[in-house]
Design an enzyme around this catalytic site. Structure first.
Site, mmCIF file in Angstrom:
data_model
loop_
_atom_site.group_PDB
_atom_site.id
_atom_site.type_symbol
_atom_site.label_atom_id
_atom_site.label_comp_id
_atom_site.label_asym_id
_atom_site.label_seq_id
_atom_site.Cartn_x
_atom_site.Cartn_y
_atom_site.Cartn_z
ATOM 1 N N TYR A 25 -89.845 17.292 52.855
ATOM 2 C CA TYR A 25 -89.547 15.854 53.542
ATOM 3 C C TYR A 25 -88.432 15.848 54.416
ATOM 4 C CZ TYR A 25 -85.928 15.873 49.948
ATOM 5 O OH TYR A 25 -84.795 16.327 48.992
ATOM 6 N N SER A 51 -75.242 20.082 46.045
ATOM 7 C CA SER A 51 -76.491 20.426 45.738
ATOM 8 C C SER A 51 -77.389 19.104 46.321
ATOM 9 C CB SER A 51 -76.902 20.862 44.320
ATOM 10 O OG SER A 51 -76.434 19.724 43.453
ATOM 11 N N GLY A 52 -76.865 18.407 47.189
ATOM 12 C CA GLY A 52 -77.733 17.306 47.955
ATOM 13 C C GLY A 52 -77.746 16.033 47.219
ATOM 14 N N HIS A 88 -77.129 6.501 47.352
ATOM 15 C CA HIS A 88 -77.709 5.973 48.658
ATOM 16 C C HIS A 88 -78.579 4.733 48.652
ATOM 17 C CE1 HIS A 88 -81.618 7.782 48.897
ATOM 18 N NE2 HIS A 88 -81.142 8.898 48.546
ATOM 19 N N CYS A 103 -81.302 12.271 44.057
ATOM 20 C CA CYS A 103 -80.291 11.461 44.230
ATOM 21 C C CYS A 103 -80.283 10.085 43.448
ATOM 22 C CB CYS A 103 -80.203 10.959 45.904
ATOM 23 S SG CYS A 103 -79.837 12.127 47.068
ATOM 24 N N ASN A 109 -80.636 6.613 43.655
ATOM 25 C CA ASN A 109 -81.140 5.510 44.597
ATOM 26 C C ASN A 109 -80.608 4.211 44.139
ATOM 27 O OD1 ASN A 109 -84.693 6.687 45.527
ATOM 28 N ND2 ASN A 109 -82.786 7.547 45.822
#
Length: 393
Positions: free
Chosen positions: A304, A317-318, A322, A340, A342
């Site tokens: 993605y 690690s990302g 957000h 993440c 969200n």
């Protein structure tokens, strides 16, 4: 004019050579010149080491001043390098420098002693060794002028070369907060050392960092090139706590609740898509940020590429908090992300605007613990474990 006495000055050099200077004196006379008696009457000599005119003095050597009779009143060291400090001893009959000197620099020592009501002054000028290799600090984080940081903020120091004698260099590093708290350094790489406190910094204060690095023998013939300093401005104590089983996080400032935010965390289908639990620190932010599947290229299963707004990083690690308008329906009730946190566009913008690097975000509810060296996960270690990484034990 009748001669009243004779004065003797002894300047002892680092090479073991002793220079004897016999000076004919008269009442009230002044003899100029470096290393000579500038004023006074009779008495035993004052000695300064290194002697006047000495060259190639080791930067980590010690300046010493001794008065056989009387007491030392004042000792100053002038030069273009590091400011040299010192202390008196033996009832002010001795003075010794308490720090190292800048390599390749000229210094002048001026010493005053008083005996039987008379003051005499001696000077000695010398130069330090110009080191073939030097060690410098190339970065101190946080380093943004005027930036306010969170109460979990570490001090990250990076050097321009690997450090051989870590203990000697660590002794030169000083951290002085307005509101004291215990802390320790930990070496995470040959060229990087990090300071973390035992408990969080007290909010709303300044923390001074000073490295008296100039002249420190860092091992292998390398000497510290120059001192370095920085000031941290600790802002409000902003703490975020979130439970990924309950899909909500609460943000407090100085103990008062600001907002409770519904979110959607990682879906947990793989380890990669499982949000890490533990004590994290906010590391930075970007708007927008492009996110891609790690280790995958276009056409691979699971690939993605998504552009997100108002992204606040909390690991390497990302993981980010957000904006995710596509998952608003799941926020507060289900975990559907790739790892993440969200949140809605409005909450993401608000969180982005108030965040400080070093703010604490504590997440629970998954079996994947954040590693202590993943981003700024340093609070995952107990303080006893943390300080085991110090070169000073």
């Amino acid at each position: 004019m009748a001669t009243r006495g004779r004065f003797r000055l002894v300047l002892t050099g680092g090479t073991g050579m002793v220079a004897m200077l016999m000076v004919g004196g008269t009442a009230g006379c002044t003899v100029g010149g470096g290393g000579k008696l500038a004023a006074g009457n009779s008495g035993e000599p004052m000695t300064i080491t290194p002697a006047n005119g000495t060259a190639q003095v080791k930067p980590d050597g010690t300046i010493q001043v001794k008065a056989a009779d009387g007491k030392l009143q004042k000792v100053t060291v002038q030069g273009e390098g590091a400011t040299i400090t010192g202390k008196f001893g033996d009832d002010r009959k001795t003075w010794s420098s308490t720090r190292t000197m800048t390599p390749g620099t000229s210094y002048t020592v001026t010493a005053q002693a008083r005996d039987d009501g008379k003051t005499r002054t001696v000077t000695s000028s010398f130069t330090t060794l110009k080191a073939a290799q030097t060690l410098s600090i190339v970065d101190v984080t946080p380093n943004v002028e005027g930036e306010k940081v969170g109460v979990g903020m570490p001090i990250i120091v990076r050097f321009d070369r690997p450090v051989t004698d870590k203990a000697a260099v660590e002794r030169a590093l000083r951290v002085k907060p307005d509101k004291p708290v215990e802390g320790a350094w930990r070496w995470v790489a040959p060229d990087q050392v990090i300071y973390r406190t035992k408990t969080y910094w007290q909010p709303h204060q300044k923390v001074a960092f000073h490295a008296t690095l100039a002249g420190v023998n860092a091992g292998g013939g390398v000497y510290g090139a120059k001192d370095a300093q920085a000031t941290l401005h600790i802002g409000a104590a902003q703490i975020t706590t979130g439970d990924m089983r309950k899909h909500h996080m609460t943000v407090t400032r100085d103990g008062e609740k600001l907002r409770t935010i519904p979110f959607s965390a990682g879906n947990g289908q793989t380890r990669e898509y499982t949000t890490t639990s533990g004590v994290h620190l906010l590391m930075g932010k970007g708007n927008p940020v492009t996110m891609t599947a790690p280790g995958r290229k276009p056409g691979d299963p699971g690939y993605y590429k998504t552009v997100v707004d108002h992204a606040v990083r909390f690991s390497n690690s990302g993981e980010f908090v957000h904006s995710a308008p596509w998952s608003v329906g799941s926020q507060g009730s289900a975990n559907v992300s790739h790892g993440c946190i969200n949140v809605s566009p409005a909450n993401a913008r608000w969180y982005y605007d108030i965040m400080q690097r070093g703010d604490v975000i504590k997440l629970t509810g998954t079996d994947r613990e954040v590693e202590w060296d993943n981003g700024w996960g340093y609070w995952q270690l107990s303080f006893d474990k943390w300080r085991q990484g110090s070169a000073l034990g």
